[in-house]
Each structure stands twice: as structure tokens, then as C-alpha cells.
Scaffold this active site. Structure first.
Site, PDB file in Angstrom:
ATOM      1  CB  VAL A 160      -0.966  -0.013   1.203  1.00 32.50           C
ATOM      2  CG1 VAL A 160      -0.223   0.213   2.506  1.00 32.50           C
ATOM      3  CG2 VAL A 160      -2.074   1.009   1.038  1.00 32.50           C
ATOM      4  CB  ALA A 171       2.829  -4.463   7.668  1.00 33.50           C
ATOM      5  CG  ASP A 172       4.519  -5.718   1.859  1.00 35.52           C
ATOM      6  OD1 ASP A 172       5.097  -5.192   0.895  1.00 35.52           O
ATOM      7  OD2 ASP A 172       5.082  -6.504   2.642  1.00 35.52           O
ATOM      8  NE  ARG A 173      -3.066  -3.175   0.416  1.00 32.57           N
ATOM      9  CZ  ARG A 173      -3.498  -2.358  -0.556  1.00 32.57           C
ATOM     10  NH1 ARG A 173      -4.574  -1.618  -0.361  1.00 32.57           N
ATOM     11  NH2 ARG A 173      -2.861  -2.295  -1.708  1.00 32.57           N
ATOM     12  CB  ALA A 195      -0.967  -8.081   3.491  1.00 26.60           C
TER      13      ALA A 195
END
Length: 386
Positions: free
Chosen positions: A102, A257-259, A267
Site C-alpha cells: 500500500v 507489513a505491506d498493508r 499482509a
């Protein structure tokens, strides 16, 4: 961190370290076009949600800087509307490189908002371009400071938790997944930054990290960073996490975290969910460390997070230095890509990310502080840290 960086800039030139060749070869690649940035992100020459956001923002800024210096001036600088159409097209394109992270979308939206505000303010095309250049550079520059803030917040919170259990003088063993240090950000890192902060303040016993297959971000990149920093550490295969928790005194798991969704579902690199389930079984605090830009309040829970699936071949091959190690005529270690599976497998399941439910997460840390769940609740209220 001296000697380790994902991106370097000098006199308008952008270069990234090709992370596909690390740790055996350090090769910098110049990024001079939007297309090159897109390819570098998609092919994972650069990875880590904050780092790819910085590269996208810097590439847009560099593209516009060259346009302002060009003679004759490019057609897209003819008017504010032609500039807006041109830039929005590039922002939309680069945002497609990796859909789960994100931060990339947050960076492109931030530039898009500046673009819209400047157009509405009645500025001419060149002034709007200058606004975008400043914003692009700021997106990159602010990353290191916030990484140090969140690392300190997370480390102090973790020490307080163990002090409350009577272990105020103990140094901690912390496990992490994937790579979340200087190579994944503009500097210092997120979850690996927390580990680094503990080490710098004399409160880390040992760092543990998973290999994080199939790209081996742990064994290639986290190992490289920890070795460079002289942080005591131990690598383990992804399938050994349960054994580690059974046999060692692990005080926490810290991941990036990526999102992160509105309720705290997270995620991150595939394998994070496995670690969270095992941490819950062993009552080990599981901490997510990420910037505010990673929190996506538009998504209620993890079921709506788009999960990127990588090509099957990437799970079937591995790249590294030949062993026994030998060097070429230039003194570089010889590397090779080898296939470790039979050819022509009928099915390969290769998601790049998995989703850890909020109920398995103990705390979520951003540069604004630490969020924990209220007693009896299984989800987070993140309003205090976004």
C-alpha cells in the site's frame, strides 16, 4: 547505515542496489525513466514497501526535473492540464508494479493530491512541476526519521512488557521474517529497526530470522544487514520456527507489513501467518512495525487485500554464489541460477504475501506510537497511531 542502502541519489541521478545479486555482488543500477523504475520494482531488484514508494516518488521527481531543464521544453509542460494528464498517467502506471504494497499507492496518491491542489490554485505548469519535485524528494527523506521513531516506540514497549513480568534486566531474543532493514526502506528499517535499536541500547541478546523463501530475503538480505551491523544473529529455515519456539527463549516476533487494514489484519511476506500462529501457541508477543502509510483505512479487513502471486518459476529456482566460492577475472564471486525442482511441474502455489488476522497480533507500531487491542476484543482501533 554505512555501506548499506537501497537507493542513493547524487546530482539528480538515482541508483538502486540490485538486491537480486546480494549478498555476493553489490551492483548499483541507474534508474532514469519511469519504465525502468516499474521494471525494477516488479522484478524485485528493489523491494520492501517503503523503499519502492521512495523509488517511485524520486523517479517522478527526477523525470520532472529533467523536463524543466530541457530545451526545447517538452509538450507536457505546455499547460497545467497537459502536465496533469502526463503525470497522472505515469503515477497510474508505476502503481501497477506491485499491488499488495500500500505504500506505493500512498506515495502516488500523495503526489496526485499535490498535483490536483496546485492545478486548482491556478499555478502554471512549471510551478506545479516544482511542487511535485519537492514532494517526491520529501517522501524519500522523511522515511529514515520515522523508521527510527517507530523502532524506538516498539523496542520501549516490548521492554516494558517484559519488565512487568519481572525481566527488567534481561536482554531479549527477537525473531523476524523477511527483510525490513535499510535495504527495504530509505534507512534503518522497521521491524529490523526495532532489533537494531535494542542492539544499540544494549538490550538485545540475539536476533533470529527466517530464510524467507523462495526469494530468500532473510538468508540473503537480513543476514547481510545483521552481519554488517555486527548484531549477534541466527538464521533458521522457514519450517523451523516451531522448533525454535519450543527450544529457545524467544521474547518476541517483530515483522514488517505491506498493508494493514482498518481492523489490524496485516499482509506481509508469505510465512508471516505461520509464524504468528506458532507465536500465539507459545504465548510469544507478535509485533507489527510499519509506517502510517502502510495502514489502509479504506479496507475493513484482510479478506479485501489483493495478494500478489509471483511466477511459478521463481519458486523452482535459486540463485547464489558457486560453492566452493570462486571469483572471476574482476574479482567478483561467480554466481549461478539453478533449478531445484523437476522441470514442468503441473502446479506451483507461489503467493508473495499472506494475511495475519488481527487476533494473532499483540501490538501494531507506527511512528506515532503503539496500538494494542482492548480487553476481550480481537481487532484493533488504530486511530491513535495513524
Amino acid at each position: 547505515m554505512p555501506g548499506l542502502t537501497s537507493i542513493r541519489t547524487s546530482e539528480g541521478k538515482i541508483e538502486i542496489v540490485n538486491q537480486l545479486l546480494l549478498p555476493h555482488t553489490t551492483e548499483f543500477i541507474e534508474i532514469s525513466t519511469i519504465e525502468q523504475a516499474h521494471d525494477a520494482i516488479k522484478s524485485m531488484k528493489i523491494r520492501g514497501a517503503p523503499a519502492i514508494a521512495s523509488l517511485a516518488a524520486l523517479t517522478i521527481a527526477s523525470h520532472l526535473s529533467r523536463a524543466l531543464q530541457a530545451d526545447p521544453s517538452p509538450d507536457f509542460l505546455t499547460s497545467p492540464l497537459t502536465l496533469q494528464e502526463h503525470v497522472e498517467g505515469h503515477l497510474s502506471y508505476i502503481n501497477t508494479a506491485r499491488p499488495t504494497a500500500v505504500n506505493l499507492g500512498a506515495a502516488t496518491r500523495r503526489l496526485s493530491n499535490i498535483l490536483e491542489q496546485s492545478v486548482r490554485a491556478g499555478k502554471d505548469a512549471r510551478a506545479i512541476a516544482e511542487d511535485l519535485i519537492r514532494e517526491g524528494k520529501e517522501i524519500d527523506e522523511e522515511d529514515v526519521g520515522r523508521n527510527k521513531q517507530m523502532s524506538r516506540h516498539g523496542a520501549e514497549w516490548l521492554l516494558e512488557q517484559w519488565a512487568a513480568k519481572g525481566l527488567s534486566g534481561s536482554n531479549l531474543n527477537v525473531m523476524t521474517v523477511c527483510n525490513t532493514g535499510s535495504l527495504a526502506t530509505s534507512g534503518y528499517g522497521t521491524a529490523l529497526g526495532l532489533i537494531t535499536h535494542l542492539h544499540e541500547t544494549g538490550r538485545l541478546q540475539r536476533a533470529f530470522y527466517t530464510q524467507s523463501t523462495p526469494y530468500h530475503q532473510g538468508s540473503r538480505l537480513t543476514a547481510f544487514e545483521l552481519q554488517t551491523l555486527n548484531i549477534p544473529s541466527t538464521m533458521l529455515c522457514d519450517s523451523m520456527v516451531g522448533s525454535l519456539f519450543q527450544s529457545h527463549g524467544i521474547h518476541a516476533v517483530a515483522v514488517g507489513a505491506d498493508r494493514i487494514t482498518r481492523d489490524g489484519d496485516t499482509a506481509n511476506k508469505v510465512g508471516t501467518y505461520n509464524a504468528a500462529v506458532l507465536a500465539a501457541r507459545h504465548k510469544i508477543p507478535f509485533i507489527v512495525v510499519a509506517p502510517v502509510s502502510t495502514v489502509d483505512l479504506d479496507i475493513a479487513d484482510g479478506s479485501s487485500i489483493p495478494i500478489e502471486h509471483r511466477p511459478a518459476l521463481e519458486a523452482c529456482v535459486v540463485r547464489g554464489a558457486l560453492y566452493p566460492v570462486r571469483t572471476d577475472a574482476e574479482g567478483l564471486k561467480e554466481q549461478a541460477t539453478v533449478m531445484i525442482t523437476p522441470e514442468g511441474l503441473d502446479g506451483v502455489y507461489n503467493p508473495s504475501f499472506d494475511v495475519t488476522p488481527a487476533e494473532l497480533i499483540t501490538a501494531i507500531v507506527t511512528e506515532k506510537g503503539v496500538a494494542v487491542k482492548r480487553d476481550g476484543e480481537s481487532t484493533f482501533d488504530l486511530t491513535s497511531i495513524v
